[in-house]
Design a protein around this motif. Structure first.
Motif, PDB file in Angstrom:
ATOM      1  N   LEU A 286     -32.624  20.928  17.118  1.00 41.10           N
ATOM      2  CA  LEU A 286     -32.881  19.594  16.826  1.00 41.10           C
ATOM      3  C   LEU A 286     -32.227  18.924  15.513  1.00 41.10           C
ATOM      4  N   ARG A 287     -32.183  20.075  14.531  1.00 44.42           N
ATOM      5  CA  ARG A 287     -31.562  19.583  13.234  1.00 44.42           C
ATOM      6  C   ARG A 287     -30.067  19.517  13.612  1.00 44.42           C
ATOM      7  N   ASP A 288     -29.473  20.116  14.525  1.00 41.43           N
ATOM      8  CA  ASP A 288     -27.946  20.250  14.838  1.00 41.43           C
ATOM      9  C   ASP A 288     -27.853  18.830  15.437  1.00 41.43           C
ATOM     10  N   ARG A 289     -28.951  18.360  16.075  1.00 43.30           N
ATOM     11  CA  ARG A 289     -28.680  16.873  16.666  1.00 43.30           C
ATOM     12  C   ARG A 289     -28.988  15.536  15.707  1.00 43.30           C
ATOM     13  N   GLY A 290     -29.245  16.180  14.347  1.00 38.32           N
ATOM     14  CA  GLY A 290     -29.365  14.921  13.495  1.00 38.32           C
ATOM     15  C   GLY A 290     -30.607  14.550  13.256  1.00 38.32           C
ATOM     16  N   ILE A 291     -31.567  15.443  13.614  1.00 31.02           N
ATOM     17  CA  ILE A 291     -33.124  15.110  13.596  1.00 31.02           C
ATOM     18  C   ILE A 291     -33.580  15.647  12.026  1.00 31.02           C
ATOM     19  N   GLN A 292     -34.238  14.824  11.406  1.00 28.57           N
ATOM     20  CA  GLN A 292     -34.798  15.171  10.074  1.00 28.57           C
ATOM     21  C   GLN A 292     -36.011  16.299  10.370  1.00 28.57           C
TER      22      GLN A 292
END
Lengths: 292, 368
Positions: free
Chosen positions: B171-177
């Motif tokens: 999820l972080r790789d997809r830009g989610i904080q």
């Protein structure tokens, strides 16, 4: 910085931190509870319980005896009759005229010091003359002999058989002694007797006691075979006796030289008569001018 | 903080503070007893030995010591950094096992035994220690510590298991904080996560949640939704896999028209593109009816009536639909809800139909 950002966002470092921080906080809390809750006792200062006292009501007192040190102080060997003795003396007019109260102490006699004698800390002292002169050679400048018990008969005592004054008889026997080296009856005389019959220390089994009560109890329970004692020995069972010494000094009471009042000395002798059951068959000599 | 969480927090703090207070009382009473026992053991045997020396009647001496020792015991103070115990009273039960006990009902936890020797015999004196608790201090201190611990528990992030870490990274790789990721992970079982890591619908829904387009509950509903497409003629929007997409009116009706063809299974759902120079008036009729019934643009309706269905307009609306779905779902996910094409053998023109099977298409003609 990355760590701080990560922590703020609840990232993986923070996740790792959680058990560490919680464990640390838990341990700190437990330590804090232990250290903060730990209680200690203070002012635990037990006094000495070897003294009976009585106070003379102020209504009975003379006007000049209210200063410090104006109590009548007796140093006994045993607590026997101490309370009665103090009570009796407090009621005597001769005492009331001079003192504000009476203290009857049975502080261990081995603790008596030269300073006690020189400073005349005690008005009446029950002790051996040789012991006191050992502490203070010119004792008689400070104290008079008030009462003296002599011709005291001391016996070897046994529950099993009549003691025989031979080295063979004593061999292997368990002999009860007091550890107090100033005790005539229970230390010095039995040791002298054993020496007289040529019984060596290695042949007997000495058993030492701190007080007479446990010495007697052990004797009656059969934990020791032999002990020494006078005629006044409390006979719970039939006891076999053999005379050890017929002329021992039983006790000597000393009084402060300054206390010359005849009536006072008589009243003190009267009070000491409460100990009479201890001196059965022992002759007493009073050192008072005139009759009491 | 939500109410339910507040209740849990308060209950946890209360239980923890009760446990800590119990521990605190236990430590206070035990250490007080042990310390007093140590002090008494250091002094009492010598005091008793000296007072009993040359005694012929121990009981009289015990009686005398009893009276005097009580005065000394009154002076004893129990103290600690935290005054957990308000007052303590030290009593004497008996000096020797050979004399009767002064008080009978004293629990073992409050007894202090002090051994001393009478010649070769070991005797035992017994004391009691009764203490009143200092409740304000006890509760205040332990509640504070419990609050600190519970705050740590509450505020620090929960550790992640392997599946959660994998999902966290994905999820972080997809830009989610990270803060949103934690909220997402809290809602999902760790066992579900392995399948979801590669689930494009999940990733799309979570991105929409992180950008505040939908709530987390709605985002999870999107993940759980069926791969279907719902047409809502009255509001001109479609619901694809639970995601609502509002379309411009005219492209919407063209989309719905293709869908109706697929649902009614006319020509297997295929619609042949009209020839560039010859508009198709027959096919335009169904589209005109749809538009007229559900508020289509009058201009578009007039155009259809006047010129019929034209190849160029049809291509434009299909492209418009494709753009809208690409924007909303991304190319990968949008593809299965768009068009497939093939060349018609007879006319050599292209024909189009929805990729989506008829049973996954739902028409909602309600006016609400």
């Amino acid at each position: 910085m990355r760590f701080l950002n990560d922590w703020r966002q609840g990232g993986r470092f923070a996740a790792f931190l959680r058990p560490v921080v919680l464990s640390g906080a838990g341990i700190i809390c437990l330590l804090a509870i232990f250290l903060l809750s730990r209680q200690t006792s203070s002012a635990v200062e037990l006094g000495h319980y070897y003294e009976h006292s009585c106070d003379i009501p102020s209504a009975y007192r003379a006007t000049d005896n209210s200063g410090p040190g104006s109590r009548l102080r007796l140093l006994m060997v045993t607590p026997a009759m101490a309370a009665d003795m103090a009570g009796l003396l407090c009621e005597r007019e001769s005492v009331q005229q001079l003192f504000t109260g009476v203290d009857v102490s049975w502080r261990p006699r081995t603790e008596l010091t030269t300073g006690d004698l020189v400073n005349e800390n005690y008005d009446v002292i029950w002790n051996r003359e040789h012991f006191l002169t050992g502490l203070l050679p010119d004792l008689h400048n400070y104290y008079d002999i008030l009462l003296h018990y002599d011709n005291y008969a001391v016996f070897w005592l046994s529950l099993q058989s009549t003691p025989v004054m031979t080295a063979e008889y004593f061999r292997g026997k368990r002999i009860g002694l007091l550890s107090d080296v100033s005790s005539h009856t229970h230390h010095l005389l039995p040791l002298r007797s054993l020496r007289t019959v040529n019984s060596h220390q290695n042949d007997i089994i000495p058993v030492y006691f701190d007080d007479t009560s446990t010495l007697y109890d052990s004797f009656y329970r059969g934990e020791i075979d032999l002990m020494t004692g006078g005629l006044a020995f409390p006979a719970g069972q039939p006891v076999h006796r053999t005379l050890l010494d017929n002329s021992a000094t039983a006790a000597t009471f000393f009084i402060r030289k300054d206390l010359q009042q005849h009536e006072l000395r008589c009243d003190i002798i009267d009070a000491l008569e409460l100990l009479a059951p201890l001196w059965q068959g022992i002759k007493s000599h009073t050192q008072v001018n005139g009759d009491c | 903080m939500p109410t339910r969480n507040s209740v849990w927090f308060a209950a946890g703090t209360l239980i923890l503070s009760l446990l800590m207070a119990s521990l605190s009382v236990f430590i206070a009473l035990t250490t007080a007893r042990l310390d007093l026992q140590k002090d008494l053991t250091a002094q009492l045997p010598e005091r008793l030995t000296e007072s009993l020396r040359y005694s012929f009647a121990d009981r009289e001496v015990f009686s005398h010591v009893n009276q005097q020792i009580l005065e000394d015991l009154q002076q004893i103070r129990i103290e600690g950094l935290l005054p957990v115990l308000q007052t303590c009273n030290t009593g004497l039960l008996r000096l020797s096992q050979h004399v009767p006990e002064a008080r009978n009902i004293v629990p073992a936890s409050r007894r202090i035994a002090v051994n001393w020797s009478r010649g070769s015999e070991i005797d035992q004196a017994e004391f009691s220690l009764d203490c009143q608790l200092n409740y304000p201090v006890l509760i205040g201190a332990n509640l504070t510590m419990a609050l600190l611990l519970m705050s740590c528990w509450w505020l620090l992030p929960v550790p992640l298991c392997a599946n959660q870490k994998k999902m966290f990274d994905a999820l972080r790789d997809r830009g989610i904080q990270a803060v949103y990721i934690r909220q997402i992970l809290q809602k999902l079982n760790a066992s579900e996560l392995e399948d979801l890591t590669e689930n494009q619908w999940f990733m799309l829904a979570m991105r929409r949640y992180a950008s505040a387009e939908v709530t987390l509950e709605t985002a999870l509903a999107i993940v759980a939704a069926k791969p279907s497409i719902h047409f809502h003629h009255s509001s001109h929007h479609v619901l694809i896999h639970g995601i609502s997409i509002a379309l411009p009116k005219t492209p919407y009706f063209y989309y719905a028209w293709y869908a109706m063809q697929r649902v009614q299974n006319i020509d297997d759902g295929w619609i042949l593109n009209p020839a560039a120079d010859r508009p198709d008036r027959r096919q335009a009729t169904a589209l005109i009816t749809l538009m007229e019934n559900f508020g289509g643009h009058q201009k578009a309706i007039n155009d259809l009536k006047e010129h019929g269905l034209r190849s160029k307009i049809l291509d434009q609306n299909r492209n418009k639909i494709k753009d809208e779905l690409f924007d909303a779902l991304g190319e990968e996910l949008a593809t299965e809800f768009l068009f497939e094409t093939e060349r018609d053998m007879r006319s050599s023109r292209y024909r189009y139909r929805l990729c989506c099977a008829a049973e996954r298409i739902y028409m909602n003609a309600a006016n609400s």
